[in-house]
Motif scaffolding. Structure first.
Motif, PDB file in Angstrom:
ATOM      1  N   PHE A  20     -10.886   4.217  -8.706  1.00 19.02           N
ATOM      2  CA  PHE A  20     -11.978   4.596  -9.600  1.00 19.02           C
ATOM      3  C   PHE A  20     -12.870   3.394  -9.894  1.00 19.02           C
ATOM      4  O   PHE A  20     -14.083   3.444  -9.749  1.00 19.02           O
ATOM      5  N   TRP A  21     -12.251   2.287 -10.351  1.00 16.00           N
ATOM      6  CA  TRP A  21     -13.045   1.130 -10.757  1.00 16.00           C
ATOM      7  C   TRP A  21     -13.740   0.462  -9.578  1.00 16.00           C
ATOM      8  O   TRP A  21     -14.840  -0.077  -9.717  1.00 16.00           O
ATOM      9  N   ALA A  22     -13.119   0.463  -8.405  1.00 17.15           N
ATOM     10  CA  ALA A  22     -13.787  -0.087  -7.220  1.00 17.15           C
ATOM     11  C   ALA A  22     -15.051   0.710  -6.920  1.00 17.15           C
ATOM     12  O   ALA A  22     -16.114   0.139  -6.645  1.00 17.15           O
ATOM     13  N   ALA A  23     -14.955   2.024  -6.983  1.00 17.58           N
ATOM     14  CA  ALA A  23     -16.132   2.864  -6.739  1.00 17.58           C
ATOM     15  C   ALA A  23     -17.157   2.702  -7.859  1.00 17.58           C
ATOM     16  O   ALA A  23     -18.362   2.620  -7.595  1.00 17.58           O
ATOM     17  N   VAL A 101     -14.828  -2.861 -20.314  1.00 23.80           N
ATOM     18  CA  VAL A 101     -15.833  -3.218 -19.319  1.00 23.80           C
ATOM     19  C   VAL A 101     -17.137  -2.523 -19.692  1.00 23.80           C
ATOM     20  O   VAL A 101     -17.134  -1.363 -20.089  1.00 23.80           O
ATOM     21  N   ASP A 102     -18.256  -3.226 -19.567  1.00 29.57           N
ATOM     22  CA  ASP A 102     -19.577  -2.625 -19.661  1.00 29.57           C
ATOM     23  C   ASP A 102     -20.123  -2.522 -18.245  1.00 29.57           C
ATOM     24  O   ASP A 102     -20.171  -3.515 -17.527  1.00 29.57           O
ATOM     25  N   PHE A 151     -15.011   2.541 -21.930  1.00 33.04           N
ATOM     26  CA  PHE A 151     -15.943   1.557 -21.395  1.00 33.04           C
ATOM     27  C   PHE A 151     -17.342   2.015 -21.734  1.00 33.04           C
ATOM     28  O   PHE A 151     -17.545   3.144 -22.175  1.00 33.04           O
ATOM     29  N   CYS A 152     -18.305   1.137 -21.559  1.00 30.85           N
ATOM     30  CA  CYS A 152     -19.689   1.490 -21.863  1.00 30.85           C
ATOM     31  C   CYS A 152     -20.516   1.507 -20.590  1.00 30.85           C
ATOM     32  O   CYS A 152     -20.328   0.667 -19.709  1.00 30.85           O
ATOM     33  N   ALA A 153     -21.434   2.452 -20.522  1.00 30.37           N
ATOM     34  CA  ALA A 153     -22.423   2.517 -19.448  1.00 30.37           C
ATOM     35  C   ALA A 153     -23.778   2.252 -20.098  1.00 30.37           C
ATOM     36  O   ALA A 153     -24.157   2.958 -21.029  1.00 30.37           O
ATOM     37  N   ALA A 154     -24.448   1.219 -19.621  1.00 33.73           N
ATOM     38  CA  ALA A 154     -25.730   0.822 -20.229  1.00 33.73           C
ATOM     39  C   ALA A 154     -26.810   0.680 -19.179  1.00 33.73           C
ATOM     40  O   ALA A 154     -26.544   0.452 -18.031  1.00 33.73           O
TER      41      ALA A 154
END
Length: 154
Positions: A20-23, A101-102, A151-154
């Motif tokens: 997931f995080w790699a993608a 993680v942001d 986590f945040c998506a900005a």
């Protein structure tokens, strides 16, 4: 001189969370197969310590990802730069993360950049929790990865 780092994240299914995080970050999943083969051949590692994921040998309960532009050791697959390591732990996640993680959109400040990022992350298995409105300064989304880590998506 800046130091290399690894952020270690507890997980319930390390290889799935690493995927997931790699993608999400467009990082590379580390492939420790050559090192595992060497350790198995030398009798330094038992078969019970090894699992297979997506056609590669991995250390059971562990999976790493690395920034694609950073150096890595070809004999072990381990990155020598910006890196996340997921390790399985027996207990479930409890409470709010103290560290997160942001993830920033590829084109910050564009009207659709954040929405495109959030939709892409949802397609990978993330979920929206809430939108944070900063007024004229913009907004971001608090999200959760497939195991519930914020986590945040900005």
């Amino acid at each position: 001189m800046a130091l290399n780092w690894t952020l270690v994240i507890d997980s319930g299914n390390a290889p799935v969370l690493a995927d997931f995080w790699a993608a999400a970050l467009r990082y590379e999943v580390e492939d420790p197969s050559p090192l595992i083969d060497e350790l198995l051949a030398g009798g330094l590692l038992g078969a019970e310590a090894v699992a297979e994921h997506r056609g590669h040998k991995i250390f059971r309960g562990y999976a790493g990802i690395r920034h694609p532009d950073d150096p890595f050791d070809e004999s072990s697959g381990v990155g020598h730069g910006r890196r996340l390591l997921f390790q399985d732990v027996p207990e479930d996640k409890a409470g709010k993360n103290r560290l997160h993680v942001d993830v920033h959109s590829a084109v910050p400040g564009t009207p659709n950049g954040l929405e495109e990022l959030v939709v892409r992350l949802e397609g990978l298995g993330a979920s929206r929790v809430r939108e944070v409105d900063m007024g004229p300064a913009g907004h971001w989304w608090v999200m959760r990865d497939p195991e519930g880590n914020e986590f945040c998506a900005a």
